[in-house]
Design a protein around this motif. Structure first.
Motif: not given
Length: 306
Positions: A199, A222, A274, A276, A299
């Motif tokens: 990430a 992100a 993000t 993630v 991920a």
């Protein structure tokens, strides 16, 4: 697996997410305050106890050691290593990353580009040390600061000398770096797990601030990294011996520059920016290492709770 997390606070977001990710995968997990651990050292008979009970049968440990407990926390981690417990971030690797000067020396030897950095102890050498760096602005930072603490931007050479004198008066270890103006108060946090960036986010400083740390009021979103940025992040973590690392980069006119490497990177900001499941990627790494499997951490998107 039986997993231990060395953390002083079970309520911290990062600690809670790691516990949650471990239990989702069916692992037994326990949070240990490193300052409540104590050890016995003897040839062939090392042991560690926690709140009066022996710690045993641990398969893996994740260190979440803060800057204020580096010495004791890494000693406890080293004891677990001596007992054969696997850790993605060994004690020596944590110490390399925690010492900013040592970290930069190791990474410079690997050919990783970074802001020009100078270091000197004697007040008689200050003028020449700054001459090695070049014209201001200069960034002066404590050698073991974190989250933007102990970092000062000096706009003029006289200001640099004043800050250096103040730090010396406190008997503090510090270094001085060139200021990368074209970064415009932004940096990249690359979260490395194993040999992969799982990430990445761009952090932007708040108005009037040059530090992009989220704890300093910065914002995050992100980020899409270039191949070179990913390569540098993975190389930096590997050079220090870290299996889990937050690698901070600056985008400059001469390409990506390494700012620093964090051995206990927080999960809250990067998971929020993000989406993630970084905690899950960390657990996948532990599981792959414990089973001696070549599977890399995945991920994935962080699960959304109803």
């Amino acid at each position: 697996m039986k997993i231990a997390i060395l953390s002083r606070n079970t309520r911290l977001y990062s600690t809670k997410r790691l516990v949650e990710a471990a239990r989702e995968r069916g692992h037994v997990v326990r949070v240990l305050d490193p300052l409540r651990c104590y050890v016995r050292i003897a040839p062939g008979a090392v042991a560690i106890r926690y709140k009066g009970k022996e710690v045993r049968d641990i398969d893996a440990v994740i260190p979440r050691i803060g800057t204020t407990s580096t010495f004791y926390g890494t000693a406890v981690l080293r004891q677990l290593e001596m007992m054969g417990v696997y850790t993605p971030n060994p004690s020596d690797a944590v110490l390399r990353a925690r010492d900013k000067l040592r970290c930069l020396q190791i990474l410079a030897a690997q050919g990783i580009d970074m802001p020009i950095t100078v270091f000197g102890d004697n007040p008689d050498d200050t003028a020449d040390v700054l001459a090695l760096l070049g014209d201001p602005p200069h960034v002066i930072k404590l050698n073991e600061g974190s989250q933007g603490t102990g970092v000062v931007l000096a706009e003029k050479r006289s200001a640099s000398q004043s800050v250096i004198e103040a730090f010396r008066g406190l008997y503090a270890n510090f270094l001085v770096q060139e200021f990368i103006a074209e970064a415009k108060g932004s940096d990249l946090r690359c979260f490395v797990v194993g040999n992969k960036v799982v990430a990445a986010m761009q952090r932007d400083a708040s108005p009037g601030e040059f530090r992009a740390n989220l704890h300093r009021g910065g914002s995050a979103m992100a980020a899409t990294l270039s191949v070179e940025e990913k390569r540098i992040a993975v190389q930096a973590a590997g050079a220090l011996g870290l299996g889990i690392a937050g690698v901070d980069l600056l985008r400059s006119n001469r390409g990506p520059l390494l700012l620093e490497v964090n051995a206990s990177p927080g999960l809250e900001g990067i998971e929020a920016a993000t989406g993630v499941d970084v905690a899950g990627a960390i657990m996948d790494l532990l599981q792959a290492q414990a089973s001696d499997s070549p599977v890399e951490p995945r991920a994935r998107r962080k699960p959304t709770k109803a």
